[in-house]
Motif scaffolding. Structure first.
Motif, mmCIF file in Angstrom:
data_model
loop_
_atom_site.group_PDB
_atom_site.id
_atom_site.type_symbol
_atom_site.label_atom_id
_atom_site.label_comp_id
_atom_site.label_asym_id
_atom_site.label_seq_id
_atom_site.Cartn_x
_atom_site.Cartn_y
_atom_site.Cartn_z
ATOM 1 N N GLU A 12 0.832 -1.210 0.000
ATOM 2 C CA GLU A 12 0.000 0.000 0.000
ATOM 3 C C GLU A 12 0.864 1.257 0.000
ATOM 4 O O GLU A 12 0.567 2.241 -0.685
ATOM 5 C CB GLU A 12 -0.917 -0.004 1.231
ATOM 6 N N SER A 13 1.955 1.201 0.751
ATOM 7 C CA SER A 13 2.864 2.332 0.814
ATOM 8 C C SER A 13 3.519 2.583 -0.545
ATOM 9 O O SER A 13 3.649 3.732 -0.976
ATOM 10 C CB SER A 13 3.946 2.071 1.869
ATOM 11 N N ASN A 18 3.969 5.583 -5.728
ATOM 12 C CA ASN A 18 3.962 5.581 -7.194
ATOM 13 C C ASN A 18 2.625 6.053 -7.763
ATOM 14 O O ASN A 18 2.236 5.652 -8.865
ATOM 15 C CB ASN A 18 4.288 4.174 -7.707
ATOM 16 N N HIS A 19 1.929 6.881 -6.985
ATOM 17 C CA HIS A 19 0.682 7.541 -7.431
ATOM 18 C C HIS A 19 -0.370 6.525 -7.896
ATOM 19 O O HIS A 19 -1.042 6.728 -8.902
ATOM 20 C CB HIS A 19 0.974 8.532 -8.559
ATOM 21 N N GLY A 20 -0.497 5.425 -7.166
ATOM 22 C CA GLY A 20 -1.536 4.434 -7.431
ATOM 23 C C GLY A 20 -1.173 3.392 -8.478
ATOM 24 O O GLY A 20 -1.940 2.447 -8.711
ATOM 25 N N LYS A 21 -0.021 3.554 -9.131
ATOM 26 C CA LYS A 21 0.383 2.572 -10.146
ATOM 27 C C LYS A 21 0.795 1.263 -9.479
ATOM 28 O O LYS A 21 1.448 1.257 -8.437
ATOM 29 C CB LYS A 21 1.552 3.113 -10.975
ATOM 30 N N THR A 22 0.402 0.156 -10.118
ATOM 31 C CA THR A 22 0.808 -1.150 -9.587
ATOM 32 C C THR A 22 2.000 -1.716 -10.353
ATOM 33 O O THR A 22 2.753 -2.535 -9.822
ATOM 34 C CB THR A 22 -0.353 -2.158 -9.659
ATOM 35 N N LEU A 23 2.183 -1.306 -11.627
ATOM 36 C CA LEU A 23 3.326 -1.759 -12.419
ATOM 37 C C LEU A 23 4.386 -0.657 -12.447
ATOM 38 O O LEU A 23 4.122 0.463 -12.885
ATOM 39 C CB LEU A 23 2.908 -2.111 -13.844
ATOM 40 N N PHE A 314 8.138 -4.290 -11.923
ATOM 41 C CA PHE A 314 7.596 -4.739 -10.640
ATOM 42 C C PHE A 314 6.076 -4.600 -10.618
ATOM 43 O O PHE A 314 5.537 -3.547 -10.951
ATOM 44 C CB PHE A 314 8.188 -3.920 -9.493
ATOM 45 N N ASP A 315 5.410 -5.690 -10.238
ATOM 46 C CA ASP A 315 3.969 -5.662 -9.983
ATOM 47 C C ASP A 315 3.810 -5.577 -8.469
ATOM 48 O O ASP A 315 4.049 -6.565 -7.756
ATOM 49 C CB ASP A 315 3.311 -6.925 -10.529
ATOM 50 N N ILE A 316 3.465 -4.420 -7.962
ATOM 51 C CA ILE A 316 3.432 -4.200 -6.520
ATOM 52 C C ILE A 316 2.482 -5.184 -5.812
ATOM 53 O O ILE A 316 2.748 -5.632 -4.692
ATOM 54 C CB ILE A 316 3.027 -2.743 -6.217
ATOM 55 N N ASP A 317 1.378 -5.545 -6.491
ATOM 56 C CA ASP A 317 0.443 -6.487 -5.877
ATOM 57 C C ASP A 317 1.039 -7.886 -5.710
ATOM 58 O O ASP A 317 0.551 -8.669 -4.880
ATOM 59 C CB ASP A 317 -0.828 -6.582 -6.725
#
Length: 323
Positions: A12-13, A18-23, A314-317
């Motif tokens: 989440e951090s 990264n302004h809501g980006k997951t990739l 990187f996929d943050i999820d």
């Protein structure tokens, strides 16, 4: 459970960061391990020097054997006549028997000399250096992209043990074939040129030229094998933290593969082509076609003499880093 909560909080951090980006594509391009390649080349050169020393030792005997098979028909002028030499050398079984024994003797001496050369030790040192440098570069990728400093001991222990062990074993076998393959080529050169009526000087020059070609081939092996090890560790590191996608990055110079050369300098874009992969995103579980004509697929660094690299996405999820 606490670990899962910490990882969720980290994700989440990172999303907020990264302004809501997951990739998130890596913001640092790791350096190629040039020093590892130099160490490999230094070792191979030392190995090849053993062959050269033995070869130089036996050159006078080779000359003597060749000269013993040249019976001159024109005794007055002893002119340098290729046709005459070829004619007088036909059917000289004794000379071929001497040459067979000559090359067997060299082969035995090479085997004894290389038996004292500790390839395992040298290659293990090279593998350890590659591991150290690649871990250092990977930590920079994580730090500059995600703002996370991996613990110094995160990649300690036996995490790369099987990968490095296989690489060392494969390279011991590969390097051992160089002098024996070289000797087989030299034997073929001597036989072929002898029967064609070449002079003793020309035969010796052809043998020495072959050694030079084999030494250049050894340099190509050094570059290729270090690139392959670097590529294997890169893939392991990325997938270990949950990275399943990467961006293909070429070395961006004139040596990048742009397709097979055809007649009149025309380039076949369906052939071996890495330039068309530049900047595209691929998955580790699905290597792209580097050669569409031959249906050959591989990841960056895996193709022969490939200097391309895989930049992690990187996929943050899916990120699985120690917290």
């Amino acid at each position: 459970m606490d670990d899962d909560i910490r990882k969720k909080a980290l994700r989440e951090s990172l999303k907020k960061q990264n302004h809501g980006k997951t990739l998130v594509e890596a913001k640092y391009i790791p350096h190629y391990p040039d020093s590892v390649e130099r160490e490999y080349l230094r070792m191979v050169n030392a190995y090849m020097a053993v062959e050269k020393q033995i070869l130089l030792k036996y050159i006078p005997e080779l000359k003597q054997i060749i000269n013993s098979g040249t019976v001159w028909m024109n005794h007055d002028s002893r002119k340098d006549n290729e046709r005459e030499r070829k004619h007088t050398r036909l059917g000289q079984i004794a000379v071929f028997m001497k040459l067979d024994e000559f090359f067997r003797k060299i082969s035995r001496e090479l085997k004894a000399a290389f038996g004292l050369f500790n390839l395992h030790l040298g290659l293990n040192k090279i593998a350890a250096l590659e591991e150290k440098l690649s871990v250092k570069e990977w930590k920079k990728v994580i730090g500059r992209t995600l703002g996370i400093n991996l613990l110094d001991d995160y990649y300690s222990g036996a995490i790369y043990e099987e990968l490095l062990k296989k690489w060392v074993s494969d390279n011991v076998d590969l390097i051992k074939t160089i002098p024996h393959t070289s000797l087989d080529k030299m034997k073929e050169i001597v036989y072929d040129n002898y029967m064609k009526g070449a002079t003793t000087t020309d035969i010796v020059k052809a043998v020495q030229k072959q050694y030079g070609m084999d030494k250049r081939h050894a340099r190509l092996i050094a570059r290729d094998q270090v690139a392959k090890l670097n590529a294997a560790i890169t893939q392991y590191q990325q997938r270990d933290v949950g990275v399943e996608q990467y961006k293909w990055l070429t070395s961006r110079d004139e040596r990048v593969r742009k397709g097979d050369k055809m007649a009149k300098g025309v380039i076949d874009p369906m052939g071996d082509n890495h330039a068309r992969l530049e900047g595209k995103i691929f998955r580790w579980d699905t290597p792209p076609l580097v050669d569409r004509k031959r249906r050959r697929a591989c990841h960056p660094g895996e193709d022969y003499q490939c200097r391309c690299c895989a930049i992690p996405v990187f996929d943050i999820d899916e990120l699985d880093l120690p917290v």
